[in-house]
Design an enzyme around this catalytic site. Structure first.
Site, PDB file in Angstrom:
ATOM      1  N   THR A  56      26.256  -8.447  77.318  1.00  0.00           N
ATOM      2  CA  THR A  56      25.578  -7.722  78.382  1.00  0.00           C
ATOM      3  C   THR A  56      24.596  -8.604  79.148  1.00  0.00           C
ATOM      4  O   THR A  56      23.865  -9.401  78.565  1.00  0.00           O
ATOM      5  CB  THR A  56      24.823  -6.513  77.806  1.00  0.00           C
ATOM      6  N   GLU A 107      34.658  -2.132  66.481  1.00  0.00           N
ATOM      7  CA  GLU A 107      33.266  -1.902  66.855  1.00  0.00           C
ATOM      8  C   GLU A 107      33.031  -0.414  67.095  1.00  0.00           C
ATOM      9  O   GLU A 107      32.043   0.165  66.617  1.00  0.00           O
ATOM     10  CB  GLU A 107      32.913  -2.688  68.109  1.00  0.00           C
ATOM     11  N   GLU A 131      31.200   7.579  79.091  1.00  0.00           N
ATOM     12  CA  GLU A 131      31.994   7.618  80.320  1.00  0.00           C
ATOM     13  C   GLU A 131      33.129   6.597  80.291  1.00  0.00           C
ATOM     14  O   GLU A 131      34.261   6.891  80.718  1.00  0.00           O
ATOM     15  CB  GLU A 131      31.078   7.365  81.526  1.00  0.00           C
TER      16      GLU A 131
END
Length: 380
Positions: free
Chosen positions: A127, A243, A368
């Site tokens: 990220t 994960e 989402e």
């Protein structure tokens, strides 16, 4: 319903994990939360107890057992204990497969013994400030300089970011390649130009160090490339199912534990001269949560078995992740409400679970994103 996925060996391992938590984690956890980081001694203790590198071959110091059910036991017990700060799941189930599946023989002998004994703590840096789930937005670059990679960029929200001795960095090695121009570059502690920013102040999971990482002209040896050049996209997609399963297992375990402690609370707490459990609304709330947990548990246990057999696909892992974590969020909110004002007090387990668990629907791919993966599989 009685669970049928675990053997006597798994349950014996569960007792080992509970003993470890009682001796090496829970007595220190309050201090770790104040410090914002766990002690490295806890990692060494976990390695000594055989809780690290469960799936790593024995020749490198691991347990030599890839049965995901042992990882599920770890996730369940750490969740029930409220001890997310010691991120063994991240180390074992997220980063471990990259090292065992992609590393060269030389890399395995260099990194895996420490990975298993707790002296080498790991992190994965994907990220960035401007790129989360969208890999095409990654701007960190690794330029091929012949005898080394020159790494530049920054990462954020990196779990184990302060403690990590080895960071798997997702970086662009072919700038015009988009998501398919990314590689995994391993940066080791002490590399010149590699800096750690602040330990980020989160609303929950206070004992888990989460940091910003900065790379300024970091010279990384060429043999620290993990897997294929420009192969990170496929490597990442291959390991995401595990994960997400780890997150899902923690999600249903948290929901079940919250239901358990809240059921006990409403039996003892009185209002209007009688226990809360005698009020119809309370009984309906408990009944609904119990049913949702039972149905979710059945699906999750099937996913655990399928994943242990190598048969779980990305779509069902995504289903498990979004459903279990959204259930965890709903149950945490409802259980806090049933505790009344006490639920808002940090000394009560339900308050801590409310804040610690909120990240579950975000990391590992947001709800989402999970729905998008499922929808695409059905509709194209």
């Amino acid at each position: 319903m009685k669970r049928q996925i675990f053997t006597a060996e798994h349950e014996a391992f569960r007792e080992t994990v509970r003993t470890f938590l009682a001796k090496e984690v829970l007595p220190h956890y309050e201090q770790w939360e104040k410090d914002g980081i766990v002690s490295r001694q806890a990692w060494l203790a976990a390695g000594k107890q055989g809780l690290l590198g469960l799936a790593v071959p024995e020749e490198y110091g691991g347990g030599g057992n890839a049965d995901f059910r042992y990882s599920a036991v770890l996730a369940e017990e750490f969740t029930r204990a409220g001890a997310a700060g010691l991120a063994l799941g991240l180390h074992n189930d997220i980063i471990g497969p990259y090292l065992t599946g992609l590393a060269t023989e030389e890399q395995k002998r260099r990194w895996l013994p420490g990975f298993c004994d707790g002296s080498l703590i790991t992190a994965i840096a994907m990220t960035e400030p401007g790129a989360g789930s969208d890999l095409q937005g990654i701007r960190t670059t690794a330029e091929d300089k012949g005898d080394h990679w020159l790494l530049n960029g920054s990462k954020t929200f990196i779990s184990n970011g302060i403690l990590a001795d080895l960071v798997v960095v997702v970086a662009k090695t072919t700038p015009e390649g988009g998501a398919k121009g990314l590689s995994l570059i391993v940066v080791e502690r002490g590399a010149e130009g590699f800096e750690r920013g602040r330990n980020l102040d989160k609303i929950g999971q206070k004992a888990q160090d989460t940091a910003e990482l900065f790379f300024h002209d970091v010279r990384v040896p060429k043999d620290n490339l993990l897997g294929e050049r420009d192969g990170a996209f496929i490597h990442l997609m291959t390991n995401l199912a595990q994960e997400r399963m780890g997150i899902a297992v923690a999600g249903i375990a948290a929901a079940e534990h919250l239901l358990e402690i809240t059921t006990s609370y409403v039996k003892e707490r009185e209002a209007f001269g009688r226990p809360l459990s005698k009020l119809q609304h309370i009984r309906f709330e408990i009944a609904e949560m119990a049913t949702e947990c039972a149905v979710t548990r059945t699906f999750l246990d099937r996913c655990i078995v399928d994943h242990s057999a190598g048969e779980l696909d990305a779509v069902h892992a995504s289903m498990a992740k979004w459903w279990a974590t959204e259930l965890q969020k709903r149950v945490a909110d409802r259980c806090l409400q049933l505790h009344g004002g006490y639920g808002y007090m940090t000394e009560y387990r339900v308050a801590k679970a409310f804040t610690d668990g909120r990240i579950q629907t975000i990391y590992g791919g947001t709800t989402e994103i999970m729905k998008e993966i499922i929808g695409r599989s059905l509709l194209g």
